[in-house]
Scaffold this active site. Sequence first.
Site, PDB file in Angstrom:
ATOM      1  N   ARG A  68      -7.788  -0.072   0.444  1.00  0.00           N
ATOM      2  CA  ARG A  68      -8.289  -1.281  -0.223  1.00  0.00           C
ATOM      3  C   ARG A  68      -8.696  -1.008  -1.673  1.00  0.00           C
ATOM      4  NH1 ARG A  68     -12.729  -2.249   4.267  1.00  0.00           N
ATOM      5  NH2 ARG A  68     -11.178  -1.031   5.378  1.00  0.00           N
ATOM      6  N   LYS A  71     -10.048  12.872   8.598  1.00  0.00           N
ATOM      7  CA  LYS A  71      -9.656  12.376   9.924  1.00  0.00           C
ATOM      8  C   LYS A  71      -9.617  13.530  10.929  1.00  0.00           C
ATOM      9  CE  LYS A  71      -6.658   8.571   8.311  1.00  0.00           C
ATOM     10  NZ  LYS A  71      -7.355   7.409   8.882  1.00  0.00           N
ATOM     11  N   LYS A  99       0.855  -1.189   0.000  1.00  0.00           N
ATOM     12  CA  LYS A  99       0.000   0.000   0.000  1.00  0.00           C
ATOM     13  C   LYS A  99       0.891   1.239   0.000  1.00  0.00           C
ATOM     14  CE  LYS A  99      -3.313   2.570   2.905  1.00  0.00           C
ATOM     15  NZ  LYS A  99      -4.296   2.532   4.017  1.00  0.00           N
ATOM     16  N   GLU A 124      -9.510   4.010   1.875  1.00  0.00           N
ATOM     17  CA  GLU A 124      -8.958   4.218   0.535  1.00  0.00           C
ATOM     18  C   GLU A 124      -7.949   3.144   0.135  1.00  0.00           C
ATOM     19  OE1 GLU A 124      -7.752   5.597   3.219  1.00  0.00           O
ATOM     20  OE2 GLU A 124      -5.666   5.030   2.960  1.00  0.00           O
ATOM     21  N   ASP A 144      -2.514  10.132   4.111  1.00  0.00           N
ATOM     22  CA  ASP A 144      -3.922   9.772   4.253  1.00  0.00           C
ATOM     23  C   ASP A 144      -4.623  10.773   5.165  1.00  0.00           C
ATOM     24  OD1 ASP A 144      -6.375   8.600   4.334  1.00  0.00           O
ATOM     25  OD2 ASP A 144      -5.768   6.853   5.537  1.00  0.00           O
ATOM     26  N   ASP A 169       1.442   6.024   5.818  1.00  0.00           N
ATOM     27  CA  ASP A 169       0.470   5.144   5.173  1.00  0.00           C
ATOM     28  C   ASP A 169       1.007   4.515   3.874  1.00  0.00           C
ATOM     29  OD1 ASP A 169      -1.935   3.913   5.596  1.00  0.00           O
ATOM     30  OD2 ASP A 169      -3.126   5.437   4.583  1.00  0.00           O
TER      31      ASP A 169
HETATM   32  N1  BES Z   1      -4.479   4.200   6.933  1.00  0.00           N
HETATM   33  C1  BES Z   1      -5.640   3.936   7.698  1.00  0.00           C
HETATM   34  C2  BES Z   1      -5.438   2.826   8.731  1.00  0.00           C
HETATM   35  C3  BES Z   1      -4.478   3.131   9.851  1.00  0.00           C
HETATM   36  C4  BES Z   1      -4.918   3.635  11.061  1.00  0.00           C
HETATM   37  C5  BES Z   1      -3.126   2.847   9.716  1.00  0.00           C
HETATM   38  C6  BES Z   1      -4.026   3.902  12.085  1.00  0.00           C
HETATM   39  C7  BES Z   1      -2.234   3.103  10.735  1.00  0.00           C
HETATM   40  C8  BES Z   1      -2.684   3.629  11.925  1.00  0.00           C
HETATM   41  C9  BES Z   1      -6.773   3.498   6.771  1.00  0.00           C
HETATM   42  O1  BES Z   1      -6.758   4.059   5.498  1.00  0.00           O
HETATM   43  C10 BES Z   1      -8.057   3.892   7.415  1.00  0.00           C
HETATM   44  O2  BES Z   1      -8.298   5.049   7.567  1.00  0.00           O
HETATM   45  N2  BES Z   1      -8.864   2.895   7.778  1.00  0.00           N
HETATM   46  C11 BES Z   1     -10.128   3.102   8.410  1.00  0.00           C
HETATM   47  C12 BES Z   1     -11.146   2.241   7.684  1.00  0.00           C
HETATM   48  C13 BES Z   1     -12.572   2.538   8.045  1.00  0.00           C
HETATM   49  C14 BES Z   1     -12.989   3.892   7.507  1.00  0.00           C
HETATM   50  C15 BES Z   1     -13.453   1.458   7.482  1.00  0.00           C
HETATM   51  C16 BES Z   1      -9.997   2.688   9.864  1.00  0.00           C
HETATM   52  O3  BES Z   1      -9.279   1.735  10.160  1.00  0.00           O
HETATM   53  O4  BES Z   1     -10.596   3.347  10.708  1.00  0.00           O
HETATM   54 ZN    ZN Z   2      -4.951   4.693   4.787  1.00  0.00          ZN
HETATM   55 MN    MN Z   3      -7.762   5.955   5.426  1.00  0.00          MN
END
Ligand code: BES
Ligand code: ZN
Ligand code: MN
Length: 497
Positions: free
Chosen positions: A333, A258, A246, A331, A251, A269
């Site tokens: 996935r 966020k 990835k 994003e 992000d 990320d």
């Molecule tokens: N990059 C994040 C996941 C992440 C969170 C990585 C904390 C490292 C530390 C990912 O893109 C994300 O935002 N995932 C969301 C998915 C949700 C919206 C379904 C999450 O995990 O909250």
């Molecule tokens: Zn992410």
């Molecule tokens: Mn994200």
Amino acid sequence: MSQVINDTNSKALQVHFLAEQAVKNHANKALFRQLKFAGQYKQAALVLEQNSLFIGLSFKPVAKNADPFCKVQWYEVGAKIANTLEGTKIKTIELTKPAGSFGAEDLQRLALGIMQAGWHYDKYLDNKKAKTKHYTIYLDSFMQKLAKDSLIKEIEALDDAMRLTRTIVNEPPEDLNPHTVAKLVEAEFKPFKNVIVKILGEQQLESLGMQGVMFVGRASRYQPRLVHVTLKPSGKVKNRICLIGKGITYDSGGLDIKTDQHMKTMKMDMAGGATMFGVAKALAQLGLKNTELHWLSAFAENMIGPDSYKADDVITTYSGQTVEVYNTDAEGRLTLADVLSYATTFKPDYIVDAATLTGAAIGAVSERFTALMGNDAKLIDSLLDTFRAEGEYTLYTPMPESLREEVAGDISDLINTSKLDRMAGHITAGLFLSHFVNQNNFRNPDIRLGKPQDYPWVHLDIAGSAFNNSKNGLETNGATGQSVRSLAAWVQQIDQD
Ligand code: BES
Ligand code: ZN
Ligand code: MN
């Protein structure tokens, strides 16, 4: 850079490894008692008058269990050495024979632990404040017997690769964006004859139909890049491996933006891409005999603006499968979907991806561990074995078919979140990805070359393990470089067979 020298040096700080019993019988036992050094794992005593550092090696798990991580991990012992010497001027050391069994692989992990824990991302610090130390590591006669030239070469290649991974994960997002990272990839592989670098820009991604990548990266001033690096083996190709990472260089969450607490650190990320970059760099240096290795990463920035993609958008992925966007912060996935199905067109024997994919993975296995899932029992076992041997904390996570309906769409094939919201979010994300390594699901006939196949695949959710937010255990703050050693070792094993 740090280096290992196959010689002794009596002036160097002597590092002695002692178990509990040896501490009790030691000439220093009164001093050790004073220093509260009992020889336990992760204890250290620096005795400058004797030009010596004593490191504890006794490990007593509280409960009897089969956890393979319940033992001395030499990489961590090495990190303990460097962390104990932090703040001193000492950077020339000699490693001496530990009690008990100790082999060449242990020496490799020990040396890498010292080298990596001595390194810090110092680019923006004043020289006076920079903490990085380049160690010169001498060896006693026992250690010298283990340190063949090939081992030292491997230690140096891995040290270099992990430093590359950790550097680019730590780089601020303006320094490391989809364009700069693509240039860096070209520069890093330029010296290697057997490496082909292909960079696809936004027009090519558009015409390939990679809407997953293009929608996510659309609102950025730096349009996405797909990096495709191929390592050719010296001999005939017997195995083909695709490594996928990835590569979200920042992000922000997109329109589903966020909060401040969650956004800070999202420069990391792209750690999956950086991990595979490191693995490819190490293997380019060390060479492959009969394995053709592909590293593929889509680098994109998830930003907001008039060009943002939106919740409610329906994306047609490279495979032809459609995905309704429920949350622009899921994003990773979407970009991985395109790259995974693109990888299947090379008919690989194995696909492995690494991604900082979900906060749920951190909740499930902690900031220390990687969550490992996949669709092929043999591949899963071989990777788990390697991660355990290397001492890189990784836990197997099953993907129950009963949860698959949670990612099914209503007006589309799939949705990019889950009906369970964030609960078991690492598993539902894994299930989502699994649709893109199985060509039987593909709707785009152009890329269903020959008989459709469900490709052997493992997914590593490294959201926790790639980055430390606190001085957690023995590694340094920020990027850890975790998984680089294990993945490189795993490819080398396949290359041996
Ligand atoms: N990059 C994040 C996941 C992440 C969170 C990585 C904390 C490292 C530390 C990912 O893109 C994300 O935002 N995932 C969301 C998915 C949700 C919206 C379904 C999450 O995990 O909250
Ligand atoms: Zn992410
Ligand atoms: Mn994200």
